[in-house]
Every structure is written in C-alpha cells, then in structure tokens.
Design an enzyme around this catalytic site. Structure first.
Site, mmCIF file in Angstrom:
data_model
loop_
_atom_site.group_PDB
_atom_site.id
_atom_site.type_symbol
_atom_site.label_atom_id
_atom_site.label_comp_id
_atom_site.label_asym_id
_atom_site.label_seq_id
_atom_site.Cartn_x
_atom_site.Cartn_y
_atom_site.Cartn_z
ATOM 1 N N LYS A 13 27.041 -7.610 -14.079
ATOM 2 C CA LYS A 13 27.986 -8.091 -13.049
ATOM 3 C C LYS A 13 29.125 -7.092 -12.850
ATOM 4 O O LYS A 13 29.439 -6.698 -11.734
ATOM 5 C CB LYS A 13 28.580 -9.462 -13.433
ATOM 6 C CG LYS A 13 27.562 -10.558 -13.627
ATOM 7 C CD LYS A 13 28.218 -11.884 -13.931
ATOM 8 C CE LYS A 13 28.990 -11.933 -15.238
ATOM 9 N NZ LYS A 13 28.172 -11.733 -16.438
ATOM 10 N N ARG A 86 32.119 -20.317 -13.225
ATOM 11 C CA ARG A 86 31.186 -20.380 -14.352
ATOM 12 C C ARG A 86 30.824 -21.810 -14.721
ATOM 13 O O ARG A 86 30.059 -22.007 -15.657
ATOM 14 C CB ARG A 86 31.872 -19.747 -15.566
ATOM 15 C CG ARG A 86 31.361 -18.379 -15.929
ATOM 16 C CD ARG A 86 32.276 -17.872 -17.007
ATOM 17 N NE ARG A 86 31.641 -16.940 -17.866
ATOM 18 C CZ ARG A 86 31.883 -15.633 -17.814
ATOM 19 N NH1 ARG A 86 32.700 -15.141 -16.922
ATOM 20 N NH2 ARG A 86 31.300 -14.832 -18.672
ATOM 21 N N ARG A 123 27.255 -1.451 -25.431
ATOM 22 C CA ARG A 123 28.297 -1.289 -24.405
ATOM 23 C C ARG A 123 29.615 -0.761 -24.981
ATOM 24 O O ARG A 123 30.079 -1.191 -26.025
ATOM 25 C CB ARG A 123 28.563 -2.644 -23.743
ATOM 26 C CG ARG A 123 29.784 -2.600 -22.828
ATOM 27 C CD ARG A 123 29.878 -3.760 -21.929
ATOM 28 N NE ARG A 123 29.998 -5.020 -22.627
ATOM 29 C CZ ARG A 123 30.037 -6.178 -22.003
ATOM 30 N NH1 ARG A 123 29.958 -6.233 -20.697
ATOM 31 N NH2 ARG A 123 30.144 -7.304 -22.683
ATOM 32 N N ARG A 156 33.882 -4.256 -27.222
ATOM 33 C CA ARG A 156 34.493 -5.585 -27.143
ATOM 34 C C ARG A 156 34.175 -6.397 -28.395
ATOM 35 O O ARG A 156 33.036 -6.412 -28.835
ATOM 36 C CB ARG A 156 33.947 -6.324 -25.907
ATOM 37 C CG ARG A 156 34.843 -6.173 -24.703
ATOM 38 C CD ARG A 156 34.222 -6.651 -23.442
ATOM 39 N NE ARG A 156 33.717 -8.015 -23.462
ATOM 40 C CZ ARG A 156 33.216 -8.624 -22.389
ATOM 41 N NH1 ARG A 156 33.185 -7.988 -21.228
ATOM 42 N NH2 ARG A 156 32.758 -9.848 -22.447
ATOM 43 N N ARG A 167 27.488 -16.659 -26.520
ATOM 44 C CA ARG A 167 27.817 -16.531 -25.093
ATOM 45 C C ARG A 167 26.591 -16.797 -24.223
ATOM 46 O O ARG A 167 26.677 -17.405 -23.172
ATOM 47 C CB ARG A 167 28.377 -15.125 -24.807
ATOM 48 C CG ARG A 167 29.810 -14.959 -25.303
ATOM 49 C CD ARG A 167 30.181 -13.503 -25.476
ATOM 50 N NE ARG A 167 30.140 -12.746 -24.261
ATOM 51 C CZ ARG A 167 29.935 -11.427 -24.206
ATOM 52 N NH1 ARG A 167 29.762 -10.740 -25.329
ATOM 53 N NH2 ARG A 167 29.935 -10.806 -23.062
HETATM 54 P P1 AP5 Z 1 28.153 -5.154 -17.607
HETATM 55 O O1 AP5 Z 1 28.180 -4.692 -16.210
HETATM 56 O O2 AP5 Z 1 29.375 -4.950 -18.440
HETATM 57 O O3 AP5 Z 1 27.638 -6.672 -17.693
HETATM 58 P P2 AP5 Z 1 28.374 -8.028 -17.335
HETATM 59 O O4 AP5 Z 1 27.390 -8.923 -16.685
HETATM 60 O O5 AP5 Z 1 29.655 -7.762 -16.610
HETATM 61 O O6 AP5 Z 1 28.629 -8.546 -18.811
HETATM 62 P P3 AP5 Z 1 29.901 -9.228 -19.474
HETATM 63 O O7 AP5 Z 1 29.587 -9.286 -20.951
HETATM 64 O O8 AP5 Z 1 31.175 -8.556 -19.092
HETATM 65 O O9 AP5 Z 1 29.849 -10.626 -18.872
HETATM 66 P P4 AP5 Z 1 30.488 -11.861 -19.455
HETATM 67 O O10 AP5 Z 1 30.156 -12.769 -18.370
HETATM 68 O O11 AP5 Z 1 30.061 -12.339 -20.785
HETATM 69 O O12 AP5 Z 1 31.985 -11.389 -19.769
HETATM 70 P P5 AP5 Z 1 33.363 -11.684 -19.051
HETATM 71 O O13 AP5 Z 1 34.238 -10.536 -19.282
HETATM 72 O O14 AP5 Z 1 33.137 -12.167 -17.669
HETATM 73 O O15 AP5 Z 1 26.900 -4.440 -18.330
HETATM 74 C C1 AP5 Z 1 26.649 -4.642 -19.708
HETATM 75 C C2 AP5 Z 1 26.146 -3.320 -20.315
HETATM 76 O O16 AP5 Z 1 24.863 -3.012 -19.760
HETATM 77 C C3 AP5 Z 1 27.048 -2.110 -20.015
HETATM 78 O O17 AP5 Z 1 27.023 -1.264 -21.118
HETATM 79 C C4 AP5 Z 1 26.364 -1.428 -18.804
HETATM 80 O O18 AP5 Z 1 26.598 -0.046 -18.770
HETATM 81 C C5 AP5 Z 1 24.882 -1.751 -19.061
HETATM 82 N N1 AP5 Z 1 24.122 -1.937 -17.834
HETATM 83 C C6 AP5 Z 1 24.527 -2.582 -16.694
HETATM 84 N N2 AP5 Z 1 23.537 -2.585 -15.779
HETATM 85 C C7 AP5 Z 1 22.484 -1.950 -16.361
HETATM 86 C C8 AP5 Z 1 21.157 -1.625 -15.904
HETATM 87 N N3 AP5 Z 1 20.726 -1.976 -14.686
HETATM 88 N N4 AP5 Z 1 20.333 -0.978 -16.748
HETATM 89 C C9 AP5 Z 1 20.751 -0.631 -18.002
HETATM 90 N N5 AP5 Z 1 22.003 -0.881 -18.475
HETATM 91 C C10 AP5 Z 1 22.846 -1.545 -17.672
HETATM 92 O O19 AP5 Z 1 33.885 -12.942 -19.876
HETATM 93 C C11 AP5 Z 1 34.283 -12.817 -21.228
HETATM 94 C C12 AP5 Z 1 34.841 -14.146 -21.720
HETATM 95 O O20 AP5 Z 1 35.999 -14.516 -20.921
HETATM 96 C C13 AP5 Z 1 33.900 -15.346 -21.619
HETATM 97 O O21 AP5 Z 1 33.014 -15.421 -22.720
HETATM 98 C C14 AP5 Z 1 34.910 -16.508 -21.565
HETATM 99 O O22 AP5 Z 1 35.423 -16.798 -22.833
HETATM 100 C C15 AP5 Z 1 36.050 -15.925 -20.716
HETATM 101 N N6 AP5 Z 1 35.866 -16.198 -19.275
HETATM 102 C C16 AP5 Z 1 35.718 -15.277 -18.288
HETATM 103 N N7 AP5 Z 1 35.550 -15.881 -17.091
HETATM 104 C C17 AP5 Z 1 35.587 -17.212 -17.329
HETATM 105 C C18 AP5 Z 1 35.445 -18.352 -16.500
HETATM 106 N N8 AP5 Z 1 35.222 -18.243 -15.165
HETATM 107 N N9 AP5 Z 1 35.528 -19.580 -17.078
HETATM 108 C C19 AP5 Z 1 35.766 -19.712 -18.390
HETATM 109 N N10 AP5 Z 1 35.904 -18.684 -19.244
HETATM 110 C C20 AP5 Z 1 35.807 -17.423 -18.721
#
Ligand code: AP5
Length: 217
Positions: A13, A86, A123, A156, A167
C-alpha cells in the site's frame, strides 16, 4: 478524487501510494505514518497509538477517525488514503464525511500470506520521509540511506515475526470485510500484488485509466 488503498500489512500500500502520488500529484495520507510521526514527537496521540501498534492491534476507531477526517477536511487536491479505513465503522464515517458519492475507488492489493511475511521481515524504512525499501527486492542505492532524502533507514518494531502474524490475523478479521463493502458499492478495483513493484504500478494506473504523466486516458 479520493482513493483508498486496501490490503494486508506488507501488500505494498505504502509503496504504491507513494508512486501514485508522484505520478498524479495527489496527496498521500498514511494513517500508520501519522501515528509513527506522533510517536516520534512524543505526543499523547503517539503514546496511545504506540500501545496498540506494538501489539499489532488497531488503534481505537474514534481516535483514528478524528485524526484522518481532520487531515482531509477541505483538501482541494485529490487524496490517496493508505491504511484507512480499516474497520466498517471507519468506512461508514468516511462515507458520511465525504457526502453522497463517498470515495471514488477502493484499490485492493492482493498478496499471499507467505509473501507478506517475507516482505515485512525484509523491510527497511526511511526515518525522515517514510519511504519503504526491501533488502532483496528494492534495496537503497547506499546501505542504510534513503535514496530520496538521505535519511537513516530503520526496521519497524511491529515487523517482528510475532507482531507481523498478529497484524495479519487482525487484518483478516477486521479489515478484509471492507473488500465486500466496496465491491457492493461498485467502487472496488482488484490488483494482483504479487508482481514486481513496477508491474503493480502499471496495472494500477491502467485500471484507474491514468497515464504515467498523471493524466487520464
Ligand atoms: P509496503 O509498501 O511498506 O507495504 P504496506 O502495505 O504499506 O505495509 P504496512 O506494513 O505499512 O501496512 P500496515 O497496514 O500494517 O501498516 P500501517 O503503517 O498502515 O511494502 C512492504 C515491503 O514490501 C517493503 O519492504 C516494500 O519495499 C516491499 N514491496 C512492496 N511491493 C512489493 C512488490 N510488488 N514486490 C516485492 N516487494 C514489494 O499501520 C501500522 C499500525 O498503525 C497498525 O497495525 C495499527 O496499529 C495502526 N493503524 C494504522 N492505521 C489504522 C487504522 N485505520 N485504524 C486503526 N489502527 C491503525
């Protein structure tokens, strides 16, 4: 134009939102990045968010909804929401805030569980601009340094195997039902996320009918 990116942790994402924002000039808003920023600044919001994030749990709906809706209120340019909504409650609050048309597109990036865990464990992220890298698939040009802003790269704390598994469990229980929610509204765009980053971007632009220069076809 309001676009949301749905997908499990590690589905890409953040990576795709960043590229889409670069191509189209839209604003990329990541709820996770906002929480990590608040944590870095030591605010009450940051302390609260940390207590949930470190366990792999979602931050309570009322806190997230307030934070995100405040950020998008009155935004003139388009917004790409990454990681929000979410839960069903977040999705309904967003629809209510945006008025009768709600979001324009909900992009669901689909990736298998094995691949998700590989991505999370490899990552590294820029401490300054939050750009994500992967040790194998998208390494930085210089070890430990961001290509874009030269910031330090770090891992992270919620990317440990145990928290990443939690997660994923939370995602499938609380967030995955939103795929059907947006499908029923005719807003869902399904993307096969297990291709190269470049190929996923290309599919995404094609499905949104956007060209690489950010204009629509
Ligand atoms: P990346 O692009 O970083 O993936 P992502 O989907 O953004 O993963 P996240 O772990 O950031 O998502 P998340 O939803 O758990 O975290 P968030 O910060 O939103 O890619 C991942 C890796 O793969 C990278 O190394 C990249 O280079 C690689 N990659 C990407 N595409 C690729 C491809 N095509 N091929 C190969 N490699 C690839 O949330 C964190 C925490 O915040 C949550 O757990 C929760 O506690 C809180 N939070 C955030 N939003 C909310 C909400 N709306 N409600 C409640 N709590 C929330």
């Amino acid at each position: 134009m309001r676009i949301i990116l749905l997908g499990a942790p590690g589905s890409g994402k953040g990576t795709q939102a960043e590229r889409l924002a670069d191509t189209t000039g839209m604003t990329h808003l990541s709820s996770g990045d906002l929480f990590r920023q608040a944590e870095k600044e030591g605010t009450e919001l940051g302390k609260l968010a940390k207590s949930y994030m470190e366990k792999g749990l979602l931050v309570p709906d009322d806190v997230v909804i307030k934070m995100v809706l405040e950020r998008i209120a009155g935004k003139e340019v388009g917004v790409i929401l990454d990681g929000f909504p979410r839960t069903l409650e977040q999705a309904e609050s967003l629809d209510e805030a945006l008025g009768k048309d709600g979001v324009d597109k909900a992009i669901h990036i689909e990736v298998s569980q094995d691949e998700l865990l590989k991505r999370l464990s490899g990552r590294w992220i820029c401490r300054q601009c939050q750009k994500p890298y992967h040790l194998v698939t998208s390494p930085p040009k210089m070890t430990g340094r961001c290509d874009s802003c030269s910031g330090d790269l770090y891992q992270r704390p919620d990317d440990t195997m145990e928290t990443a598994m939690k997660r994923l469990e939370v995602y499938f229980k609380q967030t995955a039902p939103l795929v059907d929610y947006y499908r029923k509204k005719g807003k869902l765009v399904q993307i096969e996320g297990e291709k190269t980053i470049e190929a996923v971007s290309k599919d995404l632009l094609a499905k949104l009918h956007w060209r690489r220069d950010g204009h629509t076809r």
